[in-house]
Write a protein that holds these residues in place. Structure first.
Motif, PDB file in Angstrom:
ATOM      1  N   THR A 170      65.994  15.665  24.626  1.00  0.00           N
ATOM      2  CA  THR A 170      65.797  15.354  23.145  1.00  0.00           C
ATOM      3  C   THR A 170      64.473  15.662  22.859  1.00  0.00           C
ATOM      4  OG1 THR A 170      64.593  13.239  24.093  1.00  0.00           O
ATOM      5  CG2 THR A 170      66.923  13.208  23.585  1.00  0.00           C
ATOM      6  N   ILE A 212      71.086  16.383  28.938  1.00  0.00           N
ATOM      7  CA  ILE A 212      70.852  16.068  27.565  1.00  0.00           C
ATOM      8  C   ILE A 212      69.327  16.014  27.408  1.00  0.00           C
ATOM      9  CG2 ILE A 212      71.404  14.925  25.691  1.00  0.00           C
ATOM     10  CD1 ILE A 212      73.935  13.744  27.130  1.00  0.00           C
ATOM     11  N   LEU A 235      69.039  16.258  19.769  1.00  0.00           N
ATOM     12  CA  LEU A 235      69.682  16.470  21.074  1.00  0.00           C
ATOM     13  C   LEU A 235      70.009  17.783  21.441  1.00  0.00           C
ATOM     14  CD1 LEU A 235      72.209  13.310  20.225  1.00  0.00           C
ATOM     15  CD2 LEU A 235      70.344  13.364  22.050  1.00  0.00           C
ATOM     16  N   VAL A 240      69.322   9.017  26.748  1.00  0.00           N
ATOM     17  CA  VAL A 240      68.806  10.297  26.573  1.00  0.00           C
ATOM     18  C   VAL A 240      67.350  10.171  26.491  1.00  0.00           C
ATOM     19  CG1 VAL A 240      70.799  11.073  25.573  1.00  0.00           C
ATOM     20  CG2 VAL A 240      69.193   9.953  23.864  1.00  0.00           C
ATOM     21  N   PRO A 241      66.674  11.227  27.212  1.00  0.00           N
ATOM     22  CA  PRO A 241      67.226  12.225  27.770  1.00  0.00           C
ATOM     23  C   PRO A 241      68.019  12.003  29.376  1.00  0.00           C
ATOM     24  CG  PRO A 241      64.965  12.472  28.021  1.00  0.00           C
ATOM     25  CD  PRO A 241      65.106  11.443  27.226  1.00  0.00           C
TER      26      PRO A 241
END
Length: 184
Positions: A109, A107, A118, A90-91
């Protein structure tokens, strides 16, 4: 008795002679010296956080290790574990059950003092996506402490460049874990 003393002295002298001649051999040639590698970074830590009960379009995970010094200087890499046991960086854009027509979810962050945020949206849009509890089970955070140098600290960007130069893809969970010799 004289014979026993003579034999004992003979055996001791023989062992000493053998030991002394065994040590007098020539030294072998030294092995080929390789080039010194870059200094290692032993200050790498992995932290696991249970996020199986988290739900919604965004949520924060308490990460007390995120001090201002860590945020400013160290390399922070995050992964989320899905229901099937796969860790994804992530991301990213990942395949998750978002409750929408498309299961591809962006997603993103945000890292703040003692928090890892998140955020979820339908892939390629700004439309919020809601993640149900249990769709993600674990947040794994890897913190690689910057090295101290005479000029200053080797920051997160320099660590990223070093990893790239060493052929490590930060998006490849297994490659990062292997590089830092961390448990998968």
């Amino acid at each position: 008795m004289k014979n026993l003393n003579f034999i004992s002295k003979f055996i001791i002298v023989s062992f000493l002679a053998i030991a002394m001649t065994a040590c007098n051999g020539e030294d072998g040639t030294d092995g080929i010296d390789g080039a010194d590698g870059m200094d290692g970074n032993a200050n790498v830590a992995t932290y696991l956080f249970d996020i199986s009960t988290k739900a919604g379009g965004n949520f924060a995970v308490d990460v007390p290790q995120f001090t201002q010094d860590v945020i400013d200087n160290d390399l922070i890499v995050g992964y989320v574990k899905t229901l099937d046991g796969t860790y994804i960086p992530v991301p990213t854009t990942g395949y998750l059950d978002s409750g929408f027509g498309s299961n591809f979810v962006d997603i993103s962050t945000e890292i703040a003092l003692e928090r890892f945020w998140l955020y979820f949206s339908v892939a390629g849009t700004n439309t919020p996506a809601t993640i149900g509890a249990g769709n993600l089970t674990t947040l794994k955070v890897v913190i690689a402490e910057s090295n101290s140098t005479t000029i200053g600290r080797l920051g997160a960007e320099s660590l990223k460049v070093q990893l790239e130069n060493d052929g490590v893809d930060l998006n490849d969970y297994h490659a990062v874990m292997d590089y830092f010799n961390l448990k998968h």
